[in-house]
Design an enzyme around this catalytic site. Sequence first.
Site, PDB file in Angstrom:
ATOM      1  N   ARG A  26     -66.910  85.019  28.450  1.00 63.59           N
ATOM      2  CA  ARG A  26     -65.682  84.378  27.960  1.00 63.59           C
ATOM      3  C   ARG A  26     -64.570  85.418  27.846  1.00 63.59           C
ATOM      4  NH1 ARG A  26     -65.703  81.299  22.248  1.00 63.59           N
ATOM      5  NH2 ARG A  26     -65.307  83.385  21.410  1.00 63.59           N
ATOM      6  N   SER A  39     -68.861  72.208  23.795  1.00 63.38           N
ATOM      7  CA  SER A  39     -68.577  72.511  22.392  1.00 63.38           C
ATOM      8  C   SER A  39     -68.364  71.219  21.618  1.00 63.38           C
ATOM      9  CB  SER A  39     -67.325  73.386  22.284  1.00 63.38           C
ATOM     10  OG  SER A  39     -67.541  74.649  22.875  1.00 63.38           O
ATOM     11  N   LYS A  44     -62.157  82.842  17.058  1.00 62.45           N
ATOM     12  CA  LYS A  44     -61.712  81.551  17.582  1.00 62.45           C
ATOM     13  C   LYS A  44     -60.873  80.856  16.516  1.00 62.45           C
ATOM     14  CE  LYS A  44     -63.201  77.847  20.582  1.00 62.45           C
ATOM     15  NZ  LYS A  44     -64.317  77.117  21.198  1.00 62.45           N
TER      16      LYS A  44
END
Length: 224
Positions: free
Chosen positions: A41, A111, A143
């Site tokens: 990521r 998610s 996040k």
Amino acid sequence: MRPPFDPTLYLVTDTELCGPRPVADVVRAAVAGGVTAVQVRDKNASRRDLLALTRAVQAAVVDAPGVCVVVNDAVDVALLADADGVHVGQDDLSVVEVRALVGPDRLLGLSVSSRAELDAALALPTGTLDLVGLSPVWSTPTKPDAGPALGLAGIRDLAAAARAGGLAAVAIGGISAGRAAEVAATGVDGICVVSALCTAADPTDAARTLRQELGRSRPAEVTR
């Protein structure tokens, strides 16, 4: 056929947090300590750079064939790199369309941050999804746009519903070595970590400690 997938200790990479070390070096060290899966990521990387990063991570785990490499969001990169799978969020392409793109032989994760989102995932055609990422357990700076913290009770409820629907579930968000056992005790199939490994001075030792804590999972105190 989809590759065998062990989500017990799932590392999600963060290029900035790994720095100045190359991400691949951190991944290699963490896998040596017991990481079982890696999600590549990097929200700030160009597609070209993300592809190069994915290939570097794949090379880093080449001697650990049981460790799957999954790409976050970028379906095109996952296909070009011949990655084991892709993980998408609620605002990305629909998982039905992603499954059509990646075919039947790659892993697909989604998610999920609420029961409504999980119910929608469970209503998908059988075989669309392999995994749901339940997030966040606790608020986390990696996040900041994540939804409200689910807490241990929320994770337990969603993990049970996912299992009943035939999906594996992992938890992510604010999980440290000191919290790993209580998260594991909620019934998830694994935990995802970012900072706990990407910022570790010794990722091998940090991963080994996390695996030890997971092995000592205890009944969790249900708190928010």
